[in-house]
Design an enzyme around this catalytic site. Structure first.
Site, PDB file in Angstrom:
ATOM      1  CG  ASP A   1       0.612   2.503   4.786  1.00  0.00           C
ATOM      2  OD1 ASP A   1      -0.040   2.416   5.829  1.00  0.00           O
ATOM      3  OD2 ASP A   1       1.793   2.108   4.678  1.00  0.00           O
TER       4      ASP A   1
ATOM      5  CD1 TRP B   1       7.791   1.312   9.060  1.00  0.00           C
ATOM      6  CD2 TRP B   1       7.558   0.184   7.159  1.00  0.00           C
ATOM      7  NE1 TRP B   1       8.352   2.059   8.057  1.00  0.00           N
ATOM      8  CE2 TRP B   1       8.232   1.396   6.880  1.00  0.00           C
ATOM      9  CE3 TRP B   1       7.293  -0.686   6.103  1.00  0.00           C
ATOM     10  CZ2 TRP B   1       8.642   1.756   5.607  1.00  0.00           C
ATOM     11  CZ3 TRP B   1       7.707  -0.338   4.829  1.00  0.00           C
ATOM     12  CH2 TRP B   1       8.370   0.864   4.587  1.00  0.00           C
TER      13      TRP B   1
ATOM     14  N   PRO C   1       0.810  -1.229   0.000  1.00  0.00           N
ATOM     15  CG  PRO C   1       0.102  -0.935   2.212  1.00  0.00           C
ATOM     16  CD  PRO C   1       0.885  -1.857   1.332  1.00  0.00           C
TER      17      PRO C   1
ATOM     18  CE  LYS D   1       6.079  15.379  -4.532  1.00  0.00           C
ATOM     19  NZ  LYS D   1       5.136  15.243  -3.458  1.00  0.00           N
TER      20      LYS D   1
END
Length: 1214
Positions: free
Chosen positions: A86, A527, A47, A603
């Site tokens: 997630d 996790w 995920p 980014k």
């Protein structure tokens, strides 16, 4: 009905149409319906967080998953593909903390956990729309409607079940552990998280003195790069076995103790100090020293401020004396525990809060962020005369993977899962998994497992699955809850949500009279949730218990190499602890996608192109193929370059599309010109006698066999290059060599055979490539399937190519001998092309001869069988084959394999290399036979040397040749100029310009046009060339070629002037062919056959302008209507015989009785008369060309006869 294919294509636009098609027919769900009764292939999707946009790493992993799951479906399995999200953990909380300006736990307490978590819940799916859009646009088939989210109560309940199993097995404990700690996120990180983001940083480097109590003039010297830990110092540590020295510092006049091997860390020269004593580290054990600060001086009662010994102290850095702050270093903690300076239940000496600031215990620096306090601590040390040297030190340091801030190591109370005890079982289960590439299992993952530490699973946070432990105030009584039902029963409350705000207030009665039990405040590390995903996504064991157990472990997973310390690890730990088995059978690990400069994609730096813009520019297929056909699929890193995506489009997808387009064009041509509808039936198709047909069909079957083997082994990195190579072979070899056949120039039957071969290969290639390039294959298939004979279709539903099973190998079509023969021919052609390129002789210009020299007669036999393709592809007149290299002044020479021999011979390599290059032709010929040769006393074998042919340009009679060779063959190309060849080359240039104009106008071969030309050149050279090669040009352009002026009635399509080798050529293309039609609408016929006469009228076109009869068709119609059995018809208009084509007259003698023509002379004169000087001709006595005029027929017998001239085909479309 089959559609014409446009010349120009926008791959992104066509992909959008395919997406609409899939959506309209709900193709993915239909796939799942069709396969529901097949065996299951289980796939787990790791995920991602939806708080960020998908990047190339996600796109790469998603593409790998899509390819393998599509392949599994097309191999006969049912493959559920559910997307996962997630939703919990630091990534979400960090965004909220930034947005709301939250600095620490007290800010959350003020706001309230309910409000804080509501903010988190509001952003978890922030970019879910963009995710769905990008994933769908990439062509990935995955179920978003039936997804799983880690915030679903059912998912969280299964996580509780997993934890309770571990708790009941005694694998959960509470302890204090020095852990990587993110001060920005106010939480500890697991060991594997802390390894995900290392950076080179500059930290302070300080050497500090610790005066001995027994002699305050003598000090131990310790080195550290974390001055902020010095206020918490409780001990010093030395290596008991290594040598230490007491020295007198010449400049400072101080007595210092440090490791002898580390004197260079403090002194540049031996004259800077005087060695007074030498002793092992064990001599220092137990010595007391003066504390740096007084904050924790009470710890002296526990044995603090003493020299301890341990072997972890190394001689590679520092001074060999390590300062111990047990709650800020894992080794420090262990050593101080060993020497009882601290105990498990000791109150931690940890004066740093969750935000990384000093507490009031360290009065002088209270409230300061530890990294900022470094400079103030150094200043204080200097004032206390305890600072020896201060500088800076550059080293690799861990940063928080989420906030990108430096981590500190800090002791925190945590809940742990025991892992260290099951390392052997983890390694054993890891060995049961098949890893691609394999080295990841052994090296990166295996090494990580060997050093596995107990796993800290608790986080002092808010937005996550709460750890289901209810405890008494003294932690003596602990109840672990494993389900919602259990909590409802014990608490008496009805529960619909499991987040903190919904259950933190619930209490459980104590069974021991300790008052109400309350839940501990921690939540699970996210996790732990993703590691529980196999069970939690299906709400195991509360639902689908049997279905899950039947399909566990998963058949396949795939993620990036960074997950060896993340998801792969947590999956394995939990599956091993719960079931004693691995969680997956097969895993593909991809490398990282970096920016083009090799840096991490950022980014902030904007150092990579936006994925969506790349898809919109080049299409998803091009991006998928670029990523998959790269080192990144072998777990290596890829530097992403936009031009790489562009090249895939230009070099793979476009040529493939053009081969498909060429095929469709010729299907239309067959229908229009021959009135034959092409339909393919694989059961009735006849075996082709053409060697290139047999070769490409065999090559395809070999590819299918290779595809089956390698895909079954999950080796995508071997499959894609072969698929790409096949596209090249198909477009640049098969289609190129068979253009004339496919255009029908060798007759209808041969044309149909070639089209059937090409169709079979195109369809098989589409089916193989469908998992890799789902859009283009669907686009082609939708048109190609219209040409499949319905009676031959066996599949129930053929709406989409993705419904079809993969093709199976047809062993009967594999012909390795033919594959080898064509491979040899290709080598010869490629060598010849290299020579042409080297001498800048374009392929349009014919050359006299190519000589191929090969020592293997079988190879020459293969090349001979494909001679005509060599003639066409290299545009040569003649191919000569030989094993006699001496005749052409050729000898063997040898080159050493530098890698192999260099490693083996080491120092002797240079001498041996020089001798290898001096080896004689005779010696090397002997080596070819025996496979061994002794050079400078070293026996060498085939793998040590590379044999090549070399060409002696000065040898007699070979001056006109230019040579090139590979390991097997040597090619000589006669490059001496010849005027007729130069002329033909010019004619080809004219053809090239005409065809380019056709392309510019977007014309297809069946579009009728007339070509007008005007040539301006010195001495009418270009005019002469065009006039003498009119038939030659017509053979390719299939349109009338006329000199200017352009007819005023013609509609001009395009007009252009161009330069051609110093001449100016103006070309005009007009609409419609002005090939002469019938001069009248009908003819009166008088038929004389078998001694009787018949009369009649015959329409020459019906309706007007269509179904026109030429001479051949006229004869055919007469034969049919009047029942004339003989096909040898002669048609007269008055006394003149009507003949097809151009008519001319030749004198056999001139003057009478002199200068009689020979057979060769007749051919020469015929070529001159009809402007065919550069062409090969044959002469016949009849129009059907069955009675050839050979040299045996006396020329005089041809007097007054009509002779039919046949022009042999040649390649004129370069």
């Amino acid at each position: 009905m089959v559609q014409q294919v446009p010349e120009n294509i926008s791959f992104p636009a066509e992909e959008e149409k395919i997406l609409q098609f899939w959506s309209e027919f709900d193709c993915f769900q239909e796939c799942l319906k069709q396969s529901k009764h097949r065996p299951k292939f289980t796939f787990y999707d790791g995920p991602p967080f939806a708080t960020g946009l998908p990047h190339y790493g996600h796109i790469l992993a998603g593409t790998i998953k899509d390819i393998v799951t599509r392949y599994a479906h097309q191999s006969g399995f049912h493959v559920d593909r559910r997307f996962g999200w997630d939703c919990h953990g630091l990534p979400v909380e960090y965004e909220i903390d930034k947005t709301l300006g939250i600095k620490g736990p007290e800010d959350v307490a003020k706001m309230g956990i309910a409000e804080y978590n509501n903010h988190c819940r509001a952003i978890v799916m922030r970019y879910s729309t963009e995710w769905k859009s990008t994933v769908t646009r990439l062509g990935r088939w995955i179920d978003f409607d039936n997804d799983y989210k880690t915030l679903y109560p059912q998912f969280m309940e299964s996580v509780w079940w997993v934890f309770k199993q571990l708790y009941d097995k005694g694998l959960v404990y509470r302890g204090v552990k020095v852990m990587p700690f993110s001060t920005a996120c106010s939480t500890p990180l697991s060991n594997f998280e802390s390894h995900q983001n290392y950076k080179d940083v500059q930290d302070p480097s300080v050497f500090v003195t610790f005066p001995l109590e027994e002699d305050e003039n003598t000090s131990l010297v310790a080195w550290t790069t974390t001055p902020w830990t010095l206020p918490s110092n409780l001990a010093l540590c030395v290596n008991p076995d290594l040598q230490y020295v007491k020295v007198k510092d010449t400049a400072r006049g101080k007595f210092l103790i440090l490791m002898e091997a580390r004197l260079s860390a403090l002194y540049k020269s031996e004259s800077d100090y005087e060695t007074l004593e030498r002793f092992p580290g064990s001599y220092l054990k137990g010595k007391k020293y003066k504390p740096l600060f007084d904050y924790f001086v009470k710890m002296k009662e526990n044995g603090a401020f003493t020299v301890l010994v341990d072997h972890y102290v190394k001689e590679e850095e520092g001074t060999g004396v390590v300062h111990q702050a047990p709650y800020f270093g894992a080794d420090d903690y262990r050593v101080c525990m060993d020497f009882n300076i601290i105990q498990k239940d000791s109150l931690p000496i940890c004066p740093v809060d969750a935000s990384g600031c000093f507490t009031a215990e360290v009065a002088h620096f209270a409230g300061q962020y530890v990294k900022d306090a470094d400079k103030n601590i150094i200043k204080t040390l200097k004032e206390k005369d305890r600072l020896l040297v201060a500088s800076t030190f550059t080293h690799s340091y861990p940063f928080c993977w989420r906030s990108d801030t430096p981590l500190i190591y800090k002791a925190v109370p945590s809940w742990f899962v025991r892992v260290e005890h099951m390392v052997d079982q983890l390694l054993k289960n890891n060995d049961l998994c098949y890893w691609v590439p394999e080295f990841v299992r052994e090296k990166r993952f295996g090494n990580w497992l060997k050093d596995a530490r107990d796993w800290a699973i608790s986080r002092n946070r808010y937005w996550g699955t709460p750890i289901p432990l209810w405890v008494s105030d003294d932690f003596e009584e602990v109840v672990c809850i494993g389900s919602v039902a259990e909590l409802e029963e014990l608490s008496g409350a009805k529960i619909s949500d499991l987040h903190r705000e919904s259950i933190d207030h619930l209490t459980i009665p104590s069974r021991c009279g300790k008052g109400p039990l309350r839940r501990i405040s921690e939540v699970f590390d996210c996790w732990f949730e993703s590691g529980s995903m196999p069970y939690a996504q299906v709400h195991y064991p509360f639902e689908t218990k049997r279905e899950f157990e039947d399909c566990f472990p998963a058949d396949f997973i795939a993620e990036g190499i960074d997950q060896t310390r993340g998801w792969f690890y947590t999956l394995l730990v939990l599956a091993t602890a719960l079931f004693g088995q691995p969680p997956f059978k097969n895993v593909i690990v991809n490398g990282l996608v970096l920016a083009s400069d090799g840096q991490k994609m950022s980014k902030r730096k904007k150092n990579y192109p936006d994925p969506v813009s790349i898809i919109n520019k080049y299409g998803a297929d091009a991006l998928r193929l670029y990523l998959i056909n790269s080192p990144v699929v072998r777990a290596e890193n890829l530097r992403f370059k936009e031009e790489g995506v562009r090249d895939v489009l230009k070099d793979v997808l476009l040529p493939w599309y053009n081969a498909y387009r060429f095929f469709i064009q010729n299907v239309f041509r067959l229908q229009k010109e021959e009135e034959i509808e092409f339909l393919y039936n694989e059961h009735t198709v006849r075996e082709s006698s053409n060697i290139t047909d047999r070769w490409i069909l065999s090559f395809m079957q070999s590819l299918i066999g290779f595809f089956e083997t390698e895909m079954a082994a999950y080796r995508l990195y071997t499959v894609v290059p072969r698929l790409v190579k096949f596209v090249d072979v198909l477009t640049n070899w098969y289609v190129r060599m068979n253009r004339r056949r496919l255009k029908g120039e060798n007759g209808v039957e041969d044309c149909v055979t070639a089209l059937e071969t090409l169709f079979s290969v195109l369809l098989s290639l589409c089916r193989l490539m469908a998992p890799y390039t789902p859009f283009l294959t669907e686009l082609m298939y939708q048109n190609l399937k219209q040409l499949i004979d319905p009676v031959s279709v066996q599949e129930k539903d053929t709406l989409s190519i993705h419904y079809l099973m993969l093709p199976r190998v047809r062993e009967e079509l594999i012909d390795k001998k033919t594959e080898n023969a064509v491979s040899r021919m290709q080598s010869v052609i490629e060598l010849g092309r290299v020579i042409r390129d080297r001498k800048t002789i374009p392929i349009k210009y014919p050359l006299k001869e190519i000589v191929v020299i090969h020592q293997d007669p079988e190879a020459l036999k293969d090349i001979k069988s494909l001679e005509k393709y060599i003639i066409e592809e290299l545009n040569v007149r003649k191919v000569t084959l030989s094993t006699d290299k001496n005749k052409y002044g050729i000898r063997l020479r040898a080159e050493p394999d530098h890698m192999v021999l260099g490693k083996r011979l080491k120092g002797a390599f240079k001498t041996v290399m020089a001798s290898i290059r001096q080896l004689s032709d005779e010696a090397l010929q002997q080596f070819q036979k025996t496979g061994t040769i002794v050079v400078e006393g070293h026996e060498l074998h085939e793998e040590d040397l590379r044999l090549m042919y070399t060409f002696d340009q000065a040898a007699g009679g070979t001056a006109q040749f230019e040579a090139h060779s590979d390991a097997q063959a040597l090619v000589l190309l006669d490059i001496s100029p010849d005027q007729s060849m130069v002329d033909e080359g010019m004619a080809r240039e004219v053809i090239n310009r005409i065809q380019k104009l056709r392309k510019k106008c977007n014309l297809v071969p069946t579009d009728e046009i007339t070509v007008y030309y005007k040539a301006l050149s010195e001495g009418r050279y270009l005019n002469d060339i065009i006039e003498s090669h009119t038939e030659f040009i017509f053979a390719t352009i299939k349109a009338p070629l006329k000199p200017y002026p352009v007819s005023t009635s013609d509609k001009i399509l395009i007009q252009e002037k161009t330069q051609l080798k110093g001449s100016e050529l103006e070309i005009t293309l007009t609409k419609g062919s002005s090939l002469p039609g019938p001069a009248c609408a009908y003819v009166n016929l008088s038929i004389c056959a078998n001694g009787s006469e018949q009369g009649g009228v015959l329409l020459l076109e019906n309706p007007k302008g269509e179904n026109r009869l030429d001479l051949l068709k006229l004869k055919s119609v007469i034969t049919s209507i009047f029942g004339v059995k003989s096909t040898e018809l002669a048609v007269f208009h008055g006394t003149t015989e009507c003949l097809m084509g151009t008519v001319g007259t030749l004198l056999l003698e001139n003057p009478l009785g002199q200068n009689g023509l020979s057979h060769q002379g007749l051919l020469h004169e015929a070529a001159k008369v009809f402007g065919l000087r550069s062409r090969k001709l044959k002469l016949f006595l009849n129009e059907t060309q069955t009675q050839e005029i050979t040299e045996d027929i006396p020329i005089k017998s041809l007097n007054t006869k009509t002779v039919y001239v046949s022009v042999l085909p040649t390649t004129a479309d370069f």
